[in-house]
Write an enzyme that holds these catalytic residues in place. Structure first.
Site, PDB file in Angstrom:
ATOM      1  N   THR A  93      32.539  39.545  17.030  1.00  0.00           N
ATOM      2  CA  THR A  93      32.357  40.726  17.885  1.00  0.00           C
ATOM      3  C   THR A  93      31.759  41.830  17.010  1.00  0.00           C
ATOM      4  O   THR A  93      32.456  42.773  16.642  1.00  0.00           O
ATOM      5  CB  THR A  93      33.693  41.174  18.508  1.00  0.00           C
TER       6      THR A  93
ATOM      7  N   CYS B  32      35.097  43.431   9.035  1.00  0.00           N
ATOM      8  CA  CYS B  32      36.154  43.823   9.983  1.00  0.00           C
ATOM      9  C   CYS B  32      36.447  45.319   9.998  1.00  0.00           C
ATOM     10  O   CYS B  32      36.177  45.986  10.986  1.00  0.00           O
ATOM     11  CB  CYS B  32      37.433  43.059   9.675  1.00  0.00           C
TER      12      CYS B  32
HETATM   13  C1  UDX Z   1      40.896  42.888   6.895  1.00  0.00           C
HETATM   14  C2  UDX Z   1      42.390  42.916   7.188  1.00  0.00           C
HETATM   15  O1  UDX Z   1      43.128  43.042   5.958  1.00  0.00           O
HETATM   16  C3  UDX Z   1      42.800  41.644   7.907  1.00  0.00           C
HETATM   17  O2  UDX Z   1      44.174  41.685   8.231  1.00  0.00           O
HETATM   18  C4  UDX Z   1      41.977  41.535   9.173  1.00  0.00           C
HETATM   19  O3  UDX Z   1      42.291  40.339   9.855  1.00  0.00           O
HETATM   20  C5  UDX Z   1      40.492  41.562   8.855  1.00  0.00           C
HETATM   21  O4  UDX Z   1      40.174  42.734   8.100  1.00  0.00           O
HETATM   22  P1  UDX Z   1      39.354  41.695   5.067  1.00  0.00           P
HETATM   23  O5  UDX Z   1      38.177  42.290   5.749  1.00  0.00           O
HETATM   24  O6  UDX Z   1      39.306  40.264   4.640  1.00  0.00           O
HETATM   25  O7  UDX Z   1      40.650  41.804   5.994  1.00  0.00           O
HETATM   26  O8  UDX Z   1      39.603  42.586   3.770  1.00  0.00           O
HETATM   27  P2  UDX Z   1      40.770  43.453   3.124  1.00  0.00           P
HETATM   28  O9  UDX Z   1      41.478  42.663   2.098  1.00  0.00           O
HETATM   29  O10 UDX Z   1      41.595  44.123   4.158  1.00  0.00           O
HETATM   30  O11 UDX Z   1      39.880  44.543   2.360  1.00  0.00           O
HETATM   31  C6  UDX Z   1      38.992  45.372   3.104  1.00  0.00           C
HETATM   32  C7  UDX Z   1      38.243  46.314   2.214  1.00  0.00           C
HETATM   33  O12 UDX Z   1      39.099  47.326   1.719  1.00  0.00           O
HETATM   34  C8  UDX Z   1      37.598  45.694   0.978  1.00  0.00           C
HETATM   35  O13 UDX Z   1      36.295  46.218   0.849  1.00  0.00           O
HETATM   36  C9  UDX Z   1      38.489  46.130  -0.157  1.00  0.00           C
HETATM   37  O14 UDX Z   1      37.786  46.220  -1.366  1.00  0.00           O
HETATM   38  C10 UDX Z   1      38.930  47.507   0.327  1.00  0.00           C
HETATM   39  N1  UDX Z   1      40.209  47.958  -0.243  1.00  0.00           N
HETATM   40  C11 UDX Z   1      41.356  47.252  -0.010  1.00  0.00           C
HETATM   41  C12 UDX Z   1      40.262  49.130  -0.991  1.00  0.00           C
HETATM   42  O15 UDX Z   1      39.233  49.792  -1.191  1.00  0.00           O
HETATM   43  N2  UDX Z   1      41.455  49.545  -1.489  1.00  0.00           N
HETATM   44  C13 UDX Z   1      42.616  48.879  -1.291  1.00  0.00           C
HETATM   45  O16 UDX Z   1      43.655  49.329  -1.782  1.00  0.00           O
HETATM   46  C14 UDX Z   1      42.563  47.682  -0.535  1.00  0.00           C
END
Ligand code: UDX
Length: 435
Positions: free
Chosen positions: A85, A262
């Site tokens: 989506t 996401c």
């Molecule tokens: C996310 C959600 O965590 C998950 O539950 C949902 O189903 C899909 O979206 P994802 O996109 O795989 O998962 O990544 P995630 O681990 O959440 O990290 C997202 C972004 O945030 C990354 O770019 C990461 O580098 C950043 N991040 C994460 C930070 O900048 N700081 C943090 O402390 C944690």
């Protein structure tokens, strides 16, 4: 149980392989013939730890198959909707055409007793709308909204052992929860919480969770902005507030901010949907969350310019990390790739590398120069920008790296290095939100 999984991207392919691993007979269906052919040969079209093994096991056992032919769903009792989506072009709202066309193509293959399970992240109200569409042709089919919370890089583990299971059901269809209970019996057997609710709540749980995570990251990045002007240290601040169990230390890593397929598009689609429903004021803070996140990218470029003496022109910059986070080859809305491209566009001579994401980055920004290894990327560099915290970059020895570069200057875009160690090895170390 015989299962179809419609949509074989990050979500669907992993879900299909995991369901086969649990002993079910699974067919993964996608309109992308190249993806289906790769999956049928045991190759995931994306990097995800444990996926090659899961695919091999499923294919060898004969329980997992992939096809572009949706009529293969006709033999199945349960159909998972796992299509993407994405954000609509030039709009914040989600583009639901993959969901709608998946449902339309499935409808002729439904029969009494079929259960359709929605896993895609959708705007609230979608499940009710899809039920009407399905019931017009197949009144005895039940739809359940069962959002997926998997993280890339941990997708297999998160699918097999989720934090929680959420079933969104319409009144009168409560018995169909037993079908999902049977499918998820392994996870439920280990005490995984299961929340049964209505469609709207189930749809909202997913976007609310992502909005909270995005807000947590932008909160600490806003603190980083204040730390920068006050001469304080955001990492110590995060450690200190994180000890409060009401706050918690996870998702308080300040740096270049969030990206990926996401969080960015989900908070935008959530704002758009709330606006359509007349509750736009409730989510205006998410606009600020998005702005804080985007400002981190420009601040990182400003920091690079500052350490280069005021101009990026002709500076040889090594970029370490292009994926939106470690253990992924995904560069969708990747802060690292966005910064690498901006540095190049602003006159720097960038050589970028990543353990897994070079090929995907080259498709999006073919004008960037890519290196296959860290050593190649940093050779003769005036500045190193560490933009994705892959473990192999975090573990690098500062004195060994110093021998390869032209000048030992590093910007740590993820606050993942030990500043004392790097400074002791003769490096100029700069990071976001730290003195
Ligand atoms: C996310 C959600 O965590 C998950 O539950 C949902 O189903 C899909 O979206 P994802 O996109 O795989 O998962 O990544 P995630 O681990 O959440 O990290 C997202 C972004 O945030 C990354 O770019 C990461 O580098 C950043 N991040 C994460 C930070 O900048 N700081 C943090 O402390 C944690």
């Amino acid at each position: 149980m015989r299962i179809s999984v419609i949509g074989c991207g990050y979500l669907g392919a992993v879900h299909a392989a995991c369901m086969a691993d649990l002993g079910h007979q699974v067919v993964g269906i996608d309109i992308d013939a190249a993806k289906i052919s790769a999956l049928s040969d045991g190759h995931a079209p994306f990097y995800e730890p444990d996926m090659p093994e899961m695919l091999a096991k499923g294919l060898d056992s004969g329980r997992l198959k992939f096809t572009t032919d949706v009529s293969a769903a006709a033999d199945c009792q349960v159909h998972f909707l796992a299509v993407g989506t994405p954000q609509r072009k030039n709009e914040n709202a989600a583009d639901l055409h993959f969901v709608d066309s998946a449902v339309d193509s499935l409808i002729p293959h439904l029969r009494p007793g079929s259960v359709v399970v929605g896993k895609s992240t959708v705007p609230v109200g979608t499940a009710a709308r899809l039920t009407e569409r399905i019931h017009a042709d197949s009144p005895e089919t039940v739809l359940i909204w069962n959002p997926e919370f998997l993280r890339e890089g941990y997708a297999v583990a998160d699918t097999l052992a989720p934090d929680r299971l959420v079933y969104g059901l319409q009144a009168g269809t409560e018995d169909s929860a037993l079908v999902l209970d049977e499918l998820y019996s392994a996870a439920l057997g280990t005490g995984t919480p299961r929340i049964i609710t209505d469609f709207a709540t189930a749809e909202l749980v997913k976007v609310a969770a992502n909005a909270f995570l995005a807000t947590k990251i932008s909160f600490i990045n806003a603190m980083a902005e204040v730390c920068e002007v006050a001469g304080a240290d955001v990492v110590q601040l995060a450690d200190a507030i994180g000890h409060d169990s009401r706050i918690g230390r996870r998702f308080l890593n300040a740096g270049l901010g969030f990206g990926g397929g996401c969080l960015p598009k989900d908070i935008r689609a959530f704002m758009a949907r709330a606006g359509e429903l007349g509750a736009d004021q409730a989510l205006t803070f998410l606009r600020e969350v998005d702005s804080i996140n985007m400002r981190r990218r420009s601040r990182t470029i400003d920091l690079a310019r500052e350490v280069c003496g005021g101009s990026l022109l002709g500076k040889r910059i090594a970029v370490l990390g292009l994926a939106f986070k470690p253990n992924s080859d995904d560069v969708r809305d990747s802060p690292a790739l966005s910064v690498a491209a901006q540095l190049q566009l602003q006159g720097a001579s960038v050589v970028a590398t990543d353990p897994k994401a070079v090929a995907n980055s080259a498709k999006r920004f073919p004008e960037l120069v890519f290196a296959d290894s860290l050593e190649e990327a940093v050779k003769g560099a005036d500045l190193i920008m560490l933009l994705t915290e892959w473990q192999e970059y975090v573990d690098v020895a500062p004195h060994e790296l110093a021998a390869l570069v032209s000048s030992p200057v590093i910007v740590d875009g993820r606050n993942c290095l030990d500043p004392d160690k790097w400074r002791a090895a003769g490096w100029t170390y700069r990071a976001l939100g730290r003195p």
